[in-house]
Design a protein around this motif. Structure first.
Motif, PDB file in Angstrom:
ATOM      1  N   GLY A  77       0.803  -1.216   0.000  1.00 11.83           N
ATOM      2  CA  GLY A  77       0.000   0.000   0.000  1.00 11.83           C
ATOM      3  C   GLY A  77       0.836   1.265   0.000  1.00 11.83           C
ATOM      4  O   GLY A  77       2.034   1.254  -0.276  1.00 11.83           O
ATOM      5  N   GLU A  78       0.180   2.347   0.326  1.00 12.37           N
ATOM      6  CA  GLU A  78       0.841   3.644   0.405  1.00 12.37           C
ATOM      7  C   GLU A  78       1.595   3.746   1.729  1.00 12.37           C
ATOM      8  O   GLU A  78       1.319   3.022   2.669  1.00 12.37           O
ATOM      9  CB  GLU A  78      -0.202   4.766   0.322  1.00 12.37           C
ATOM     10  CG  GLU A  78      -0.901   4.824  -1.016  1.00 12.37           C
ATOM     11  CD  GLU A  78      -1.911   5.947  -1.078  1.00 12.37           C
ATOM     12  OE1 GLU A  78      -1.818   6.910  -0.290  1.00 12.37           O
ATOM     13  OE2 GLU A  78      -2.809   5.849  -1.927  1.00 12.37           O
ATOM     14  N   ARG A  79       2.540   4.644   1.780  1.00  6.88           N
ATOM     15  CA  ARG A  79       3.322   4.925   2.980  1.00  6.88           C
ATOM     16  C   ARG A  79       4.031   3.676   3.514  1.00  6.88           C
ATOM     17  O   ARG A  79       3.961   3.369   4.690  1.00  6.88           O
ATOM     18  CB  ARG A  79       2.468   5.567   4.055  1.00  6.88           C
ATOM     19  CG  ARG A  79       1.882   6.910   3.655  1.00  6.88           C
ATOM     20  CD  ARG A  79       1.089   7.559   4.776  1.00  6.88           C
ATOM     21  NE  ARG A  79       1.709   7.406   6.074  1.00  6.88           N
ATOM     22  CZ  ARG A  79       2.516   8.304   6.665  1.00  6.88           C
ATOM     23  NH1 ARG A  79       2.791   9.423   6.064  1.00  6.88           N
ATOM     24  NH2 ARG A  79       3.028   8.079   7.858  1.00  6.88           N
ATOM     25  N   THR A  80       4.686   2.961   2.623  1.00  8.44           N
ATOM     26  CA  THR A  80       5.387   1.754   3.034  1.00  8.44           C
ATOM     27  C   THR A  80       6.903   1.924   3.056  1.00  8.44           C
ATOM     28  O   THR A  80       7.588   1.180   3.750  1.00  8.44           O
ATOM     29  CB  THR A  80       5.041   0.571   2.103  1.00  8.44           C
ATOM     30  OG1 THR A  80       5.373   0.918   0.763  1.00  8.44           O
ATOM     31  CG2 THR A  80       3.571   0.213   2.208  1.00  8.44           C
ATOM     32  N   PHE A  81       7.417   2.889   2.302  1.00  5.35           N
ATOM     33  CA  PHE A  81       8.865   3.078   2.200  1.00  5.35           C
ATOM     34  C   PHE A  81       9.471   3.312   3.583  1.00  5.35           C
ATOM     35  O   PHE A  81       8.955   4.097   4.377  1.00  5.35           O
ATOM     36  CB  PHE A  81       9.184   4.261   1.281  1.00  5.35           C
ATOM     37  CG  PHE A  81      10.632   4.374   0.946  1.00  5.35           C
ATOM     38  CD1 PHE A  81      11.173   3.657  -0.099  1.00  5.35           C
ATOM     39  CD2 PHE A  81      11.462   5.191   1.691  1.00  5.35           C
ATOM     40  CE1 PHE A  81      12.522   3.750  -0.407  1.00  5.35           C
ATOM     41  CE2 PHE A  81      12.807   5.293   1.401  1.00  5.35           C
ATOM     42  CZ  PHE A  81      13.343   4.574   0.346  1.00  5.35           C
ATOM     43  N   GLY A  82      10.559   2.613   3.875  1.00  7.78           N
ATOM     44  CA  GLY A  82      11.257   2.787   5.148  1.00  7.78           C
ATOM     45  C   GLY A  82      10.623   2.058   6.310  1.00  7.78           C
ATOM     46  O   GLY A  82      11.007   2.271   7.452  1.00  7.78           O
ATOM     47  N   ARG A  83       9.682   1.187   6.022  1.00  7.21           N
ATOM     48  CA  ARG A  83       9.000   0.432   7.077  1.00  7.21           C
ATOM     49  C   ARG A  83       9.176  -1.061   6.829  1.00  7.21           C
ATOM     50  O   ARG A  83       9.388  -1.501   5.710  1.00  7.21           O
ATOM     51  CB  ARG A  83       7.521   0.771   7.101  1.00  7.21           C
ATOM     52  CG  ARG A  83       7.242   2.195   7.541  1.00  7.21           C
ATOM     53  CD  ARG A  83       5.741   2.491   7.517  1.00  7.21           C
ATOM     54  NE  ARG A  83       5.458   3.768   8.116  1.00  7.21           N
ATOM     55  CZ  ARG A  83       5.472   4.920   7.451  1.00  7.21           C
ATOM     56  NH1 ARG A  83       5.750   4.938   6.164  1.00  7.21           N
ATOM     57  NH2 ARG A  83       5.203   6.051   8.067  1.00  7.21           N
ATOM     58  N   THR A  84       9.043  -1.838   7.890  1.00  7.11           N
ATOM     59  CA  THR A  84       9.053  -3.285   7.784  1.00  7.11           C
ATOM     60  C   THR A  84       7.670  -3.805   8.138  1.00  7.11           C
ATOM     61  O   THR A  84       7.018  -3.273   9.039  1.00  7.11           O
ATOM     62  CB  THR A  84      10.139  -3.936   8.663  1.00  7.11           C
ATOM     63  OG1 THR A  84      10.069  -5.358   8.517  1.00  7.11           O
ATOM     64  CG2 THR A  84       9.998  -3.573  10.122  1.00  7.11           C
ATOM     65  N   PHE A  85       7.234  -4.812   7.413  1.00  5.13           N
ATOM     66  CA  PHE A  85       5.897  -5.379   7.595  1.00  5.13           C
ATOM     67  C   PHE A  85       6.008  -6.869   7.862  1.00  5.13           C
ATOM     68  O   PHE A  85       6.779  -7.576   7.203  1.00  5.13           O
ATOM     69  CB  PHE A  85       5.041  -5.145   6.342  1.00  5.13           C
ATOM     70  CG  PHE A  85       4.749  -3.692   6.102  1.00  5.13           C
ATOM     71  CD1 PHE A  85       3.568  -3.128   6.553  1.00  5.13           C
ATOM     72  CD2 PHE A  85       5.663  -2.886   5.458  1.00  5.13           C
ATOM     73  CE1 PHE A  85       3.296  -1.786   6.361  1.00  5.13           C
ATOM     74  CE2 PHE A  85       5.412  -1.543   5.250  1.00  5.13           C
ATOM     75  CZ  PHE A  85       4.225  -0.989   5.707  1.00  5.13           C
ATOM     76  N   GLU A  86       5.205  -7.331   8.801  1.00  7.41           N
ATOM     77  CA  GLU A  86       5.236  -8.748   9.154  1.00  7.41           C
ATOM     78  C   GLU A  86       4.717  -9.611   8.009  1.00  7.41           C
ATOM     79  O   GLU A  86       3.741  -9.254   7.340  1.00  7.41           O
ATOM     80  CB  GLU A  86       4.398  -9.004  10.411  1.00  7.41           C
ATOM     81  CG  GLU A  86       4.535 -10.419  10.927  1.00  7.41           C
ATOM     82  CD  GLU A  86       3.968 -10.618  12.319  1.00  7.41           C
ATOM     83  OE1 GLU A  86       4.170 -11.718  12.851  1.00  7.41           O
ATOM     84  OE2 GLU A  86       3.340  -9.692  12.867  1.00  7.41           O
ATOM     85  N   VAL A  87       5.378 -10.727   7.804  1.00  5.55           N
ATOM     86  CA  VAL A  87       4.914 -11.714   6.838  1.00  5.55           C
ATOM     87  C   VAL A  87       3.627 -12.299   7.407  1.00  5.55           C
ATOM     88  O   VAL A  87       3.577 -12.698   8.574  1.00  5.55           O
ATOM     89  CB  VAL A  87       5.979 -12.811   6.630  1.00  5.55           C
ATOM     90  CG1 VAL A  87       5.452 -13.928   5.752  1.00  5.55           C
ATOM     91  CG2 VAL A  87       7.256 -12.210   6.052  1.00  5.55           C
ATOM     92  N   THR A  88       2.573 -12.332   6.613  1.00  6.57           N
ATOM     93  CA  THR A  88       1.285 -12.840   7.101  1.00  6.57           C
ATOM     94  C   THR A  88       1.336 -14.354   7.283  1.00  6.57           C
ATOM     95  O   THR A  88       2.203 -15.032   6.709  1.00  6.57           O
ATOM     96  CB  THR A  88       0.145 -12.503   6.125  1.00  6.57           C
ATOM     97  OG1 THR A  88       0.356 -13.244   4.907  1.00  6.57           O
ATOM     98  CG2 THR A  88       0.059 -11.007   5.847  1.00  6.57           C
ATOM     99  N   ASP A  89       0.387 -14.873   8.055  1.00 15.17           N
ATOM    100  CA  ASP A  89       0.307 -16.326   8.245  1.00 15.17           C
ATOM    101  C   ASP A  89       0.139 -17.031   6.903  1.00 15.17           C
ATOM    102  O   ASP A  89       0.758 -18.068   6.663  1.00 15.17           O
ATOM    103  CB  ASP A  89      -0.858 -16.687   9.170  1.00 15.17           C
ATOM    104  CG  ASP A  89      -0.596 -16.338  10.623  1.00 15.17           C
ATOM    105  OD1 ASP A  89       0.547 -15.959  10.970  1.00 15.17           O
ATOM    106  OD2 ASP A  89      -1.540 -16.459  11.438  1.00 15.17           O
ATOM    107  N   ALA A  90      -0.694 -16.485   6.028  1.00 17.16           N
ATOM    108  CA  ALA A  90      -0.925 -17.106   4.720  1.00 17.16           C
ATOM    109  C   ALA A  90       0.356 -17.109   3.880  1.00 17.16           C
ATOM    110  O   ALA A  90       0.689 -18.121   3.247  1.00 17.16           O
ATOM    111  CB  ALA A  90      -2.049 -16.384   3.977  1.00 17.16           C
ATOM    112  N   GLU A  91       1.067 -15.979   3.860  1.00 19.29           N
ATOM    113  CA  GLU A  91       2.326 -15.922   3.114  1.00 19.29           C
ATOM    114  C   GLU A  91       3.336 -16.913   3.681  1.00 19.29           C
ATOM    115  O   GLU A  91       4.020 -17.627   2.944  1.00 19.29           O
ATOM    116  CB  GLU A  91       2.928 -14.511   3.180  1.00 19.29           C
ATOM    117  CG  GLU A  91       2.193 -13.456   2.399  1.00 19.29           C
ATOM    118  CD  GLU A  91       2.743 -12.070   2.678  1.00 19.29           C
ATOM    119  OE1 GLU A  91       2.873 -11.309   1.700  1.00 19.29           O
ATOM    120  OE2 GLU A  91       3.041 -11.732   3.849  1.00 19.29           O
TER     121      GLU A  91
END
Length: 146
Positions: A77-91
């Motif tokens: 999505g938007e505003r993602t640069f410079g952030r870390t996101f958790e890998v989802t359970d499905a992924e």
């Protein structure tokens, strides 16, 4: 130069944000990041000095130093640069065969599996690795740079 992929498997430190900040401090202290001046100029003494350099802001560090905080929501999505996101359970299940992997579930060569989870340049991802008593490690990975 192009983007560089990076990954770090580090001990869990009470939470994702705390672990990320400790990892960033360790990487900076070790000087384990891209410095556009090579050995012609010494690396900065502080992160503030590092990011004050225009060339660094343009080329980035090609390391976890390019990820400043934990994001929420969709890593595409938007505003993602410079952030870390958790890998989802499905992924996680699709890539590692389980929603809650242990160190034994990780393949010896992580490059292919984690590449499939990257969502864009400048966006980090993280995966909590479980032990007998809960979270034991975190795998941070991404691709950053010019």
């Amino acid at each position: 130069m192009g983007a560089s992929g990076w990954d770090y498997l580090v001990p869990y430190d009470g939470g994702v944000a705390a672990t990320l900040q400790r990892l960033r401090a360790d990487v900076f202290a070790a000087g384990d990041y891209y410095w556009p001046y090579g050995s012609d100029r010494p690396k900065p003494a502080t992160e503030e000095e590092l990011w004050a350099d225009r060339n660094v802001r343009e080329s980035m560090t090609h390391s976890v130093l390019d990820v400043f905080e934990v994001g929420t929501g969709d890593p595409r999505g938007e505003r993602t640069f410079g952030r870390t996101f958790e890998v989802t359970d499905a992924e996680c299940t699709a890539v590692f065969g389980t929603a809650h992997p242990t160190a034994d579930d990780l393949p010896p060569d992580l490059e292919g599996p984690i590449e499939a989870l990257l969502t864009g340049r400048g966006v980090g991802r993280h995966l909590i690795i479980h032990g007998a008593d809960g979270p034991a490690q975190i795998l941070f990975f991404g691709a950053t740079g010019d």
